[in-house]
Design an enzyme around this catalytic site. Structure first.
Site, short mmCIF file in Angstrom:
data_model
loop_
_atom_site.label_atom_id
_atom_site.label_comp_id
_atom_site.label_asym_id
_atom_site.label_seq_id
_atom_site.Cartn_x
_atom_site.Cartn_y
_atom_site.Cartn_z
N MET A 30 -22.98 70.25 65.80
CA MET A 30 -23.89 70.39 64.47
C MET A 30 -23.98 68.78 63.74
O MET A 30 -24.62 68.83 62.68
CB MET A 30 -23.50 71.33 63.48
CG MET A 30 -23.34 72.70 64.10
SD MET A 30 -23.68 74.05 63.04
CE MET A 30 -22.46 73.99 61.76
N HIS A 37 -15.13 65.20 66.27
CA HIS A 37 -16.21 64.99 67.14
C HIS A 37 -16.11 64.07 68.24
O HIS A 37 -16.10 64.08 69.52
CB HIS A 37 -17.60 65.00 66.58
CG HIS A 37 -17.95 65.88 65.43
ND1 HIS A 37 -18.05 65.76 64.04
CD2 HIS A 37 -18.34 67.10 65.56
CE1 HIS A 37 -18.48 66.95 63.39
NE2 HIS A 37 -18.60 67.75 64.36
P1 AMP Z 1 -19.33 71.30 64.24
O1 AMP Z 1 -20.25 70.13 64.32
O2 AMP Z 1 -18.49 71.44 63.10
O3 AMP Z 1 -20.05 72.60 64.77
O4 AMP Z 1 -18.28 70.94 65.49
C1 AMP Z 1 -18.40 70.60 66.86
C2 AMP Z 1 -17.18 70.72 67.63
O5 AMP Z 1 -16.18 69.78 67.14
C3 AMP Z 1 -16.61 72.17 67.58
O6 AMP Z 1 -16.19 72.46 68.93
C4 AMP Z 1 -15.61 72.03 66.55
O7 AMP Z 1 -14.60 72.97 66.86
C5 AMP Z 1 -15.04 70.61 66.89
N1 AMP Z 1 -14.46 70.12 65.47
C6 AMP Z 1 -14.70 70.23 64.29
N2 AMP Z 1 -13.74 69.84 63.51
C7 AMP Z 1 -12.71 69.09 64.38
C8 AMP Z 1 -11.51 68.67 64.27
N3 AMP Z 1 -11.11 68.16 62.99
N4 AMP Z 1 -10.60 68.01 65.25
C9 AMP Z 1 -11.08 68.41 66.60
N5 AMP Z 1 -12.35 68.95 66.76
C10 AMP Z 1 -13.14 69.49 65.74
#
Ligand code: AMP
Length: 280
Positions: A30, A37
């Site tokens: 997102m 990310h």
């Molecule tokens: P989001 O943009 O928050 O939907 O996250 C996109 C992807 O990044 C998802 O698969 C999340 O689980 C992963 N993600 C978010 N925060 C972290 C983090 N601190 N460490 C590893 N992966 C993450």
């Protein structure tokens, strides 16, 4: 790196690499990128020939309109970061591309989506499952990369992939944390300096819970005690769940910011050597 706004552009861009038998990896996001990310994109770059990153703030997975309205967005910075990590194709569609007028089909995950996040955020996993299924249908990746930071989300997506016979592999990568232990999250930008200090109770509580579990004590009680002792933190849940192994997960509010985190806990084997022997 190419940026695509339309589904047809994505399909067209991937047609030739797919025909050549190249391995396509997808990192659904997102946006508002942080090192978590970027770790997913790097893993995709290492494992795949073509790296597709989707950037879409999915309205369907927000159960609170104010959360969607204030979700951080910075496509310019995200595009530069994605390109620097070797992304080939950034798919950043407008909402109408994924949810055109008349859209009326949803993926409703079952039991795995019920407790914890599913309970606190009604409809959240239906939105996540639906958008991921759509992204899988559009990109047709061999492999998709997710973060363990959202452990229940990983479990939900794996259930969907299995149940719908989707031909892809899912890889879950460890949570990336700041030096002080706080899990990176796009929502951390909302924390004031003072709130950020309070937020550190979350990783501290989970670490204490994992330690309690190792010693045969209740991890939930141990973690909750630390969170409840922190005046700036309101606990939503602390729970031991079976995701990819036993996982201690928690959600808290610090001011107006909602944070989630989890740690895997080692299985406790309380059997005595004699009990072990008797089972052989
Ligand atoms: P989001 O943009 O928050 O939907 O996250 C996109 C992807 O990044 C998802 O698969 C999340 O689980 C992963 N993600 C978010 N925060 C972290 C983090 N601190 N460490 C590893 N992966 C993450």
């Amino acid at each position: 790196m190419r940026t695509a706004r339309r589904i047809a552009e994505v399909r067209e861009a991937l047609r030739e690499p797919r025909a050549r038998g190249e391995r396509i990896g997808l990192v659904p996001t997102m946006g508002a990128f942080h090192a978590g990310h970027l770790a997913l994109i790097r893993a995709a770059r290492e494992a795949c020939d073509v790296v597709v990153v989707s950037l879409f703030v999915n309205p369907a997975q927000f159960n609170a309109p104010e959360d969607l309205a204030r979700y951080p967005r910075d496509e310019g910075a995200d595009a530069r970061a994605a390109e620097a990590e070797g992304t080939d194709l950034l798919f950043a569609p407008p909402p109408s591309e994924l949810y055109p007028a008349g859209f009326d089909t949803w993926i409703e995950p079952g039991e795995v989506a019920r407790g914890l996040e599913g309970e606190m955020r009604p409809g959240h996993f239906r939105g996540v499952a639906t958008v991921c299924a759509k992204l899988f249908a559009i990109v047709e990746p061999e492999v998709a990369f997710f973060g363990q930071k959202d452990a229940q989300q990983v479990a939900v997506i794996r259930r969907v992939v299995t149940d719908l016979n989707l031909p892809l592999e899912t890889v879950a990568l460890p949570t990336v944390r700041d030096a002080d232990g706080l899990a990176l999250s796009s929502r951390n930008v909302f924390l004031s300096a003072e709130e950020r200090v309070s937020a550190l109770a979350l990783p501290r509580a989970l670490a204490a819970g994992a330690e309690a579990h190792r010693s045969g004590d209740d991890p939930v009680t141990a973690a909750r005690a630390i969170l409840e002792a922190e005046p700036g933190v309101a606990v939503e849940y602390v729970a031991l769940a079976e995701f990819d192994g036993p996982t201690l997960a928690a959600a808290v509010r610090v001011g107006t910011t909602r944070l989630i985190d989890n740690v895997q806990v080692a299985r406790v084997d309380n059997r005595t050597p004699a009990q072990h022997a008797s089972r052989r």
